[in-house]
Scaffold this active site. Structure first.
Site, mmCIF file in Angstrom:
data_model
loop_
_atom_site.group_PDB
_atom_site.id
_atom_site.type_symbol
_atom_site.label_atom_id
_atom_site.label_comp_id
_atom_site.label_asym_id
_atom_site.label_seq_id
_atom_site.Cartn_x
_atom_site.Cartn_y
_atom_site.Cartn_z
ATOM 1 N N GLU A 143 -3.253 -6.648 2.760
ATOM 2 C CA GLU A 143 -3.034 -6.493 1.360
ATOM 3 C C GLU A 143 -3.232 -7.745 0.841
ATOM 4 O O GLU A 143 -3.834 -7.817 -0.414
ATOM 5 C CB GLU A 143 -1.501 -6.303 1.548
ATOM 6 N N CYS B 248 1.624 -0.720 2.206
ATOM 7 C CA CYS B 248 1.146 -0.503 0.953
ATOM 8 C C CYS B 248 2.265 -0.436 -0.236
ATOM 9 O O CYS B 248 2.233 -1.197 -0.909
ATOM 10 C CB CYS B 248 0.489 0.829 0.912
HETATM 11 C C1 LIG Z 1 -4.499 -1.772 -1.840
HETATM 12 C C2 LIG Z 1 -3.267 -1.304 -2.476
HETATM 13 N N1 LIG Z 1 -1.995 -1.579 -1.850
HETATM 14 C C3 LIG Z 1 -0.975 -1.061 -2.064
HETATM 15 C C4 LIG Z 1 -0.888 -0.389 -3.297
HETATM 16 C C5 LIG Z 1 0.415 0.385 -3.973
HETATM 17 N N2 LIG Z 1 0.797 1.488 -3.556
HETATM 18 C C6 LIG Z 1 -1.918 -0.101 -4.081
HETATM 19 N N3 LIG Z 1 -2.050 0.497 -5.258
HETATM 20 N N4 LIG Z 1 -3.384 -1.006 -3.579
#
Ligand SMILES: Cc1ncc(CN)c(N)n1
Length: 227
Positions: free
Chosen positions: A207, A136
């Protein structure tokens, strides 16, 4: 070190994410506003679950330092990402609260969230959940670094602030997560290390699917349960 190898294995997938529609649309400032709105609706819910996962890990942690880190990350998450979300809401010229009112766990977001919860519910060692959570901050930082290195975002660029946020603010989270994973991995049998690796690489692909979910405005089939 395990997380060094994971970061190398993740690079081709991250390069693919960079070249996919959503990130290219942000870079060139011509992304479909409906895709940004779809992203925000899913991401606001995703970040709430991310905070809940930190809470689950606190209950499993035996070190005071780890608990303090997890608490600080919950705080950062509940406040911090709003800056990145505010840039996107500003760019589509809609009040943020109006955008996220109709959020849902669209299929790819649902899969990603449940991948993390599966590890949180089925494993005592927090390294398994952290290996699913680490992409993330990691993927976003790598994408922001690539964009800032390859493009000059002029002052008025609508998404410049989004890239600047993720290029700048992910280090603390990541350093601690990766250190915990590496420390725990040293004491694990091979099959457990393989699971850490799988959790991390699957989340890197989650992701990619999450961004593509926004670009395609992915939804469940129009069945009542998801209406
Ligand atoms: C799905 C997703 N992945 C990562 C991030 C970044 N922290 C986010 N805001 N959203």
């Amino acid at each position: 070190m395990l997380t060094e190898e994971l970061r190398n294995e993740a690079e081709p997938i991250i390069e693919a994410i960079y070249n996919d529609t959503f990130i290219q649309g942000l870079i060139h400032g011509n992304i479909d506003a409906a895709a940004v709105i779809h992203y925000l609706r899913a991401d606001s819910l995703y970040l709430e679950e991310f905070a809940n996962l930190y809470a689950m890990l606190i209950a499993k942690s035996d070190s005071k330092d780890t608990v303090k880190f997890l608490l600080s990350q919950m705080e950062f998450l509940l406040e911090g990402e709003s800056e990145a979300h505010a840039v996107l809401a500003q760019a589509v010229d809609m009040p943020y609260e109006d955008i996220i009112r109709d959020g849902a766990w669209y299929p790819s977001a649902d899969h990603y969230i449940k991948h993390m919860y599966f590890n949180a519910f089925s494993r005592e060692n927090i390294a398994f959940t952290l290996s699913a959570m680490a992409p993330c901050p990691y993927v976003y930082r790598r994408i922001a670094e690539k964009a800032m290195a390859r493009h000059t975002f002029e002052a008025g660029h609508p998404y410049r602030g989004w890239f600047e946020f993720y290029a700048r603010d992910m280090d603390d989270t990541l350093d601690v997560m990766l250190t915990i994973i590496d420390n725990e991995a040293e004491r694990m049998p091979a099959e457990d290390m393989k699971q850490l690796r799988r959790n991390f690489i699957e989340s890197v692909e989650h992701e990619r699917r999450f961004f593509n979910m926004a670009a395609t405005k992915e939804r469940w089939m129009e069945v009542d349960v998801h209406a």
